[in-house]
Design a protein around this motif. Structure first.
Motif, short mmCIF file in Angstrom:
data_model
loop_
_atom_site.label_atom_id
_atom_site.label_comp_id
_atom_site.label_asym_id
_atom_site.label_seq_id
_atom_site.Cartn_x
_atom_site.Cartn_y
_atom_site.Cartn_z
N VAL A 1 46.96 -87.13 -16.51
CA VAL A 1 46.66 -87.93 -17.38
C VAL A 1 45.34 -87.84 -16.13
O VAL A 1 45.49 -88.10 -15.33
CB VAL A 1 46.55 -89.04 -17.60
CG1 VAL A 1 45.35 -89.58 -18.47
CG2 VAL A 1 47.73 -88.91 -19.53
N CYS A 2 44.14 -87.70 -16.88
CA CYS A 2 42.67 -87.92 -16.10
C CYS A 2 42.43 -89.16 -16.64
O CYS A 2 41.94 -89.02 -18.05
CB CYS A 2 41.68 -86.74 -16.25
SG CYS A 2 41.98 -85.52 -14.97
N HIS B 1 46.48 -93.00 -8.93
CA HIS B 1 45.03 -92.21 -8.03
C HIS B 1 45.87 -90.84 -7.23
O HIS B 1 46.75 -91.64 -6.55
CB HIS B 1 44.04 -92.33 -7.87
CG HIS B 1 42.97 -91.84 -8.05
ND1 HIS B 1 42.78 -90.34 -8.81
CD2 HIS B 1 43.19 -91.11 -6.38
CE1 HIS B 1 41.46 -89.90 -8.22
NE2 HIS B 1 41.46 -90.38 -6.53
N GLU B 2 45.93 -90.02 -7.63
CA GLU B 2 46.93 -89.16 -6.71
C GLU B 2 48.61 -88.70 -7.25
O GLU B 2 48.70 -87.97 -6.43
CB GLU B 2 45.96 -88.50 -5.28
CG GLU B 2 45.05 -88.52 -5.72
CD GLU B 2 44.46 -87.18 -5.99
OE1 GLU B 2 45.62 -86.12 -5.33
OE2 GLU B 2 42.76 -86.57 -5.49
N LYS C 1 49.17 -78.33 -8.32
CA LYS C 1 49.34 -80.48 -8.41
C LYS C 1 49.39 -81.33 -10.06
O LYS C 1 49.58 -81.91 -9.79
CB LYS C 1 47.12 -80.62 -8.43
CG LYS C 1 47.46 -81.82 -7.78
CD LYS C 1 45.97 -82.14 -7.45
CE LYS C 1 45.54 -83.74 -6.59
NZ LYS C 1 44.00 -83.18 -6.00
N LEU C 2 49.26 -80.34 -10.85
CA LEU C 2 49.54 -80.60 -12.28
C LEU C 2 51.35 -80.15 -12.41
O LEU C 2 51.56 -81.21 -12.51
CB LEU C 2 49.43 -79.41 -13.59
CG LEU C 2 47.64 -79.94 -13.97
CD1 LEU C 2 47.70 -78.91 -14.95
CD2 LEU C 2 47.61 -81.29 -14.31
N GLN C 3 52.12 -79.57 -11.32
CA GLN C 3 53.08 -79.48 -11.07
C GLN C 3 53.84 -81.05 -10.42
O GLN C 3 54.65 -81.76 -10.86
CB GLN C 3 53.72 -79.09 -10.83
CG GLN C 3 55.22 -78.33 -11.24
CD GLN C 3 55.76 -77.92 -12.40
OE1 GLN C 3 54.86 -77.71 -13.36
NE2 GLN C 3 56.72 -79.23 -13.16
N THR C 4 53.17 -81.37 -9.72
CA THR C 4 52.69 -82.25 -8.92
C THR C 4 53.17 -83.75 -9.86
O THR C 4 54.34 -84.35 -9.86
CB THR C 4 52.42 -82.34 -7.24
OG1 THR C 4 52.59 -81.19 -6.92
CG2 THR C 4 53.04 -84.04 -6.24
N PHE C 5 52.32 -84.10 -9.95
CA PHE C 5 52.34 -84.98 -11.38
C PHE C 5 53.26 -85.11 -12.28
O PHE C 5 53.83 -86.04 -12.28
CB PHE C 5 50.38 -84.85 -11.73
CG PHE C 5 49.47 -85.17 -10.90
CD1 PHE C 5 49.51 -85.18 -9.99
CD2 PHE C 5 48.07 -84.98 -11.41
CE1 PHE C 5 48.65 -85.52 -9.15
CE2 PHE C 5 47.42 -84.72 -10.34
CZ PHE C 5 47.37 -85.39 -9.00
N ARG C 6 53.62 -84.12 -12.81
CA ARG C 6 53.85 -83.84 -13.46
C ARG C 6 55.87 -84.09 -12.97
O ARG C 6 56.95 -85.11 -13.80
CB ARG C 6 54.67 -82.98 -14.64
CG ARG C 6 53.66 -82.21 -15.52
CD ARG C 6 53.90 -80.24 -15.47
NE ARG C 6 52.95 -80.65 -16.44
CZ ARG C 6 52.82 -80.67 -18.19
NH1 ARG C 6 54.12 -81.20 -18.36
NH2 ARG C 6 52.00 -80.38 -18.63
#
Length: 482
Positions: free
Chosen positions: A408-409, A422-423, A452-457
């Motif tokens: 999410v942003c 954040h991050e 980056k999206l995959q890291t967040f997931r």
């Protein structure tokens, strides 16, 4: 011992009958009525605090009050009989509708009054209408509750009515603090308005009358303790099991269904085989298109605490960045789905209709309770524009998105860091320029490149492990008979 108890009961009943006959023949009818009422109340008090009958008061659209629906479902799983009071409009969660232990009591909307009448008069009439309805349902429609749980806000008149019911029934009275009602009222009439000052006193005075308190953040817990001397337990919103990452076949079926009403999800060519994102191949089954657009989703109640001009401005900057073909020229097309109902929806739909995007498509669907988690689980990125009127609550929509493993942003406010890191599991922005930059950074090279999206997931997997039922069992259940 059993015979002695039996004799004792006979003696007590005989004494009560004798007392009532004596009062009757001496013309003490009012005292006779009072003693009968007292005995009736006392019989209820004996079973109240140890019973398993809960009344949940929403005073809002039940279908759009997910946290209170989850409370109702959790109580039912604990073998409670549940009465939930609120307005109709949206279809509630299937687990609530289909549960025989949960009974909905739908309130009538307050009457519409001529607009030339003073606003304060209209407000007073609305409150009196709600008071009458709530009293009628609480004392003539529901079963004797051992527990009463109230959603706050709204505070007026709910907290007062629930307190009255608590006195009559002897129930355990619990407030679930989602926010402060007076801060929401202050957004529309100004924080110094006389009505806001009254609402602040009302919420403080009757809020203290409850026997138990839950709230949505640690920041609110500290604020309640510091300013109002209310001791609350933090019950964070957690997603139920229905919020999961959506399987590829389910994505395809959902996109096909939505494309019938919203062309943004369609391929514009072969019906039933292709969508904007997926394709059903005969050899390999359903696959994701290699040149598919990114699916951006935002959920809203279209109220004043969410400024969607920020998202629209960021999308305009995204469009320009793709048109210019600069270093971020590998930006994908975007499909932006903004879900929900609310008073400002038509206003923003008119603004969106005037936009002439080439690479961004925007739709504003209203989804069923079954389709909403599926779309979240099928999306690539979520956007949250919720700003708290008190700075002390957290957006439920982000909880749902995280439950689906969706990064999410989110726009920044006071206690957002209790949810969005954040991050780590998403990004926090201050304005439309920062949001536009974040969209471009996260989606550059999509769908091949989404590191980056995959890291967040990956980082959200620990969040997904701890669900609502476990949180409720650990936080609420131990307090019910204390």
């Amino acid at each position: 011992m059993g015979k002695l108890k039996h004799v004792d009961l006979i003696l007590q009943v005989s004494l009560i009958i004798f007392m009532e006959i004596y009062l009757y023949f001496n013309g003490l009818y009012s005292l006779m009525f009072v003693t009968i009422l007292f005995l009736y109340m006392a019989s209820g008090f004996r079973v109240a605090r140890s019973g398993s009958q809960v009344c949940i008061i929403v005073l809002g659209d039940i279908g759009r009050s997910p946290r209170m629906q989850y409370h109702a479902i959790s109580f039912a799983k604990l073998k409670f009989d549940v009465d939930i009071i609120g307005y109709g409009g949206s279809v509630p969660h299937p687990d609530l509708v289909q549960n025989a232990s949960i009974k909905q009591h739908i309130l009538r909307e307050p009457p519409s009054l001529p607009q030339f009448l003073p606003k304060i008069f209209q407000y007073v009439v609305k409150v009196l209408f709600q008071v009458c309805q709530l009293f009628f349902v609480l004392f003539f429609s529901i079963r004797w509750p051992s527990h009463i749980m109230v959603q706050n806000p709204p505070s007026i008149p709910t907290l007062f009515v629930a307190w009255c019911a608590r006195i009559i029934y002897g129930s355990k009275y619990i407030i679930d603090w989602h926010n402060y009602g007076y801060t929401i009222l202050g957004m529309s009439v100004g924080s110094q308005h006389l009505l806001v000052r009254f609402a602040t006193w009302f919420e403080n005075f009757f809020g203290k009358k409850a026997d138990g308190h839950f709230c949505v953040t640690n920041a609110m817990k500290e604020d309640l303790k510091k300013n109002w001397s209310i001791k609350a337990n933090t019950l964070y919103d957690r997603p139920p099991e229905i919020f999961q990452e959506t399987a590829l076949k389910q994505k395809h079926e959902l996109f096909l269904k939505l494309s019938e009403e919203y062309s943004s999800f369609g391929d514009g060519s072969t019906r039933g085989i292709k969508t904007a994102f997926t394709e059903d191949t005969r050899s390999s089954g359903v696959v994701e298109k290699s040149q598919r657009p990114a699916l951006l989703i935002s959920s809203t109640s279209w109220t004043e605490d969410e400024d969607f001009s920020i998202l629209l401005g960021a999308l305009e900057k995204y469009e320009k960045a793709k048109e210019l073909g600069d270093k971020l020229s590998h930006l994908p097309p975007l499909v932006c789905a903004i879900t929900g109902k609310g008073p400002q929806k038509k206003y923003y739909q008119d603004i969106i209709a005037k936009k002439s995007f080439k690479h961004v498509k925007i739709c504003t669907p209203w989804l069923t309770a079954e389709d909403y988690p599926l779309l979240l689980g099928a999306a690539d990125l979520g956007v949250c524009l919720h700003t708290s009127s008190s700075g002390l609550d957290l957006p439920m929509k982000v909880v749902d998105m995280f439950g689906c493993g969706l990064p999410v942003c989110a726009i920044n406010f006071n206690c957002l860091n209790e949810l969005v890191k954040h991050e780590e599991n998403g990004l926090i922005f201050q304005n439309e320029s920062e949001l536009a930059e974040q969209l471009q950074v996260l989606l550059c090279g999509f769908p091949e490149k989404k590191t980056k999206l995959q890291t967040f997931r990956e980082n959200l997997k620990s969040f997904q492990e701890y669900r609502w039922e476990e949180s409720w069992t650990n936080t609420v259940k131990p307090t019910l008979y204390v």
